[in-house]
Motif scaffolding. Sequence first.
Motif, mmCIF file in Angstrom:
data_model
loop_
_atom_site.group_PDB
_atom_site.id
_atom_site.type_symbol
_atom_site.label_atom_id
_atom_site.label_comp_id
_atom_site.label_asym_id
_atom_site.label_seq_id
_atom_site.Cartn_x
_atom_site.Cartn_y
_atom_site.Cartn_z
ATOM 1 N N ALA A 106 0.831 -1.205 0.000
ATOM 2 C CA ALA A 106 0.000 0.000 0.000
ATOM 3 C C ALA A 106 0.864 1.252 0.000
ATOM 4 N N GLN A 107 0.370 2.289 -0.663
ATOM 5 C CA GLN A 107 1.007 3.601 -0.609
ATOM 6 C C GLN A 107 0.655 4.269 0.723
ATOM 7 N N PRO A 108 1.454 5.243 1.178
ATOM 8 C CA PRO A 108 1.115 5.950 2.425
ATOM 9 C C PRO A 108 -0.294 6.528 2.377
ATOM 10 N N GLY A 109 -1.095 6.200 3.375
ATOM 11 C CA GLY A 109 -2.451 6.736 3.459
ATOM 12 C C GLY A 109 -3.453 6.082 2.533
ATOM 13 N N GLU A 110 -3.075 5.007 1.846
ATOM 14 C CA GLU A 110 -3.969 4.450 0.824
ATOM 15 C C GLU A 110 -5.194 3.758 1.430
ATOM 16 N N PHE A 111 -5.050 3.166 2.612
ATOM 17 C CA PHE A 111 -6.222 2.558 3.253
ATOM 18 C C PHE A 111 -7.277 3.623 3.543
ATOM 19 N N SER A 112 -6.837 4.766 4.091
ATOM 20 C CA SER A 112 -7.774 5.859 4.382
ATOM 21 C C SER A 112 -8.330 6.453 3.090
ATOM 22 N N LYS A 113 -7.485 6.529 2.049
ATOM 23 C CA LYS A 113 -7.953 7.053 0.760
ATOM 24 C C LYS A 113 -9.061 6.177 0.204
ATOM 25 N N ARG A 114 -8.886 4.866 0.301
ATOM 26 C CA ARG A 114 -9.927 3.961 -0.191
ATOM 27 C C ARG A 114 -11.199 4.087 0.648
ATOM 28 N N ALA A 115 -11.037 4.264 1.936
ATOM 29 C CA ALA A 115 -12.202 4.466 2.802
ATOM 30 C C ALA A 115 -12.973 5.713 2.375
ATOM 31 N N PHE A 116 -12.234 6.776 2.009
ATOM 32 C CA PHE A 116 -12.877 8.011 1.545
ATOM 33 C C PHE A 116 -13.573 7.800 0.204
ATOM 34 N N LEU A 117 -12.871 7.182 -0.744
ATOM 35 C CA LEU A 117 -13.436 6.983 -2.083
ATOM 36 C C LEU A 117 -14.639 6.046 -2.052
ATOM 37 N N ASN A 118 -14.667 5.154 -1.091
ATOM 38 C CA ASN A 118 -15.792 4.223 -0.977
ATOM 39 C C ASN A 118 -16.889 4.728 -0.060
ATOM 40 N N GLY A 119 -16.774 5.989 0.362
ATOM 41 C CA GLY A 119 -17.830 6.612 1.142
ATOM 42 C C GLY A 119 -17.903 6.174 2.589
ATOM 43 N N LYS A 120 -16.824 5.577 3.102
ATOM 44 C CA LYS A 120 -16.823 5.143 4.501
ATOM 45 C C LYS A 120 -16.474 6.288 5.453
ATOM 46 N N ILE A 121 -15.659 7.217 4.992
ATOM 47 C CA ILE A 121 -15.314 8.408 5.771
ATOM 48 C C ILE A 121 -15.285 9.595 4.823
#
Length: 448
Positions: A106-121
């Motif tokens: 994973a790239q830095p911050g990519e888990f959170s980025k995916r959470a944002f793009l998927n509407g979780k946060i």
Amino acid sequence: MNMNDSIAAIATAHGVSSISIIRVSGDAALPIAKKISKLQNIIPRQAHLTSLYNAQDTLIDQAIMIYFAAPHSFTGEEIVEFQCHGGMIVAQEILDTVTSYGVRLAQPGEFSKRAFLNGKIDLTEAEAISKLIEAKSVDAAKILARQMKGELKEFVDESRDALLQSLAYSEVMIDYAEEDIPDDIIENIVHQLDALTDKIEKIVDASYRRRGLIEGFKVAIIGKPNVGKSSLLNALLSYDRAIVSDIAGTTRDTIEEQVRIGSHIIRLVDTAGIRESDDTIEKIGIERSISSVEDADIIIALFDGSRIFDEEDEKILSIIRNFHEKHCIVAINKSDLELKLQREELEPYAPIEVSAKKGFARLTQSIEGLLDSIGESEEMMLISARQIEAVDLAKNAIFEAKIPLLEGELEFFSYHLQEAVKAISSISKPYDSEEILDKMFGEFCLGK
């Protein structure tokens, strides 16, 4: 980088620890978990104690494995977490095994980025997560926890709603100029925008005043040479960080260290003694001392109680008067000696008497009390320069919009108000022009 890739990373800090966590997100997470664990029936949200094997079928470790089925996970994707014994060797071997099955790092911050793009946060929650890791006080953690629960998002949504309502009124007046529109509609819009502007200004002011809760307060110790600034620094750090001597001007440059006081981590800066000097190096140090005061959130002005008040002391007082908007604590050092400095000479400040020999407990208590008082407020605050810039842009756009509104130029008013909506929306989510239509037809029954 493909957002459809499955990704993996070690989620715990590097170094020796009791437990390390390896997180895998994406469609490949569950199939790989089955390969590594040799379990076929993996129940979501249930901790499985299982052995883990590498690609050569060699045992790596016995660990806890938890599967989170999409969309009920942090990223909204399939997620598997491996909680293994701590230390980099075991964690790295599990990560290497996962990536050998086609998962990328994973790239830095990519888990959170995916959470944002998927509407979780939203963006406010993502920034709060990032800042919480670096929180410098208990009060900061509380503020960030509230933001993660949606406090800032609620403010953004309310502000967007108010702006869209005003914009909807404007669009209706433009499109239906021949219809009977209430006479007080412009007055109501102005009142609504003024109320929002006042709210924004209070939040921005609170954010600047309390930013040290997030970033760590910077505390500058100032005074003329040989008043005990370095002794104070060493006492607060509990070790000899700065050189202490009876020779005036020993400290030639600023010294900055982090120290915990109460529930706060502060950046403590020992500055060069401030006085008139012909020494080139010392003059540079003094200039840096003044610069440190400008950057500081809190100033500790230290005076030598064993010496008579003089011009150099007056210079220190003039400096803290120039920075009257900052928090300042005045202390008289060397109180174990005969006091020659009169407390009245430090008016209107109420100085604290301290001594390197007797300790600086009263001073640290004052610092802790001041920090606690700053953090005890329940005011909402913005936690990043990006958020502050966004609300500033919104405030300026609202100001620009009011001029054409009062002059009846509604097209220009709508343009500026749309800029305000875009700015405030950028804090949490992109602006959607369709919302204007929703507001327009939701608020008005025009019978058209």
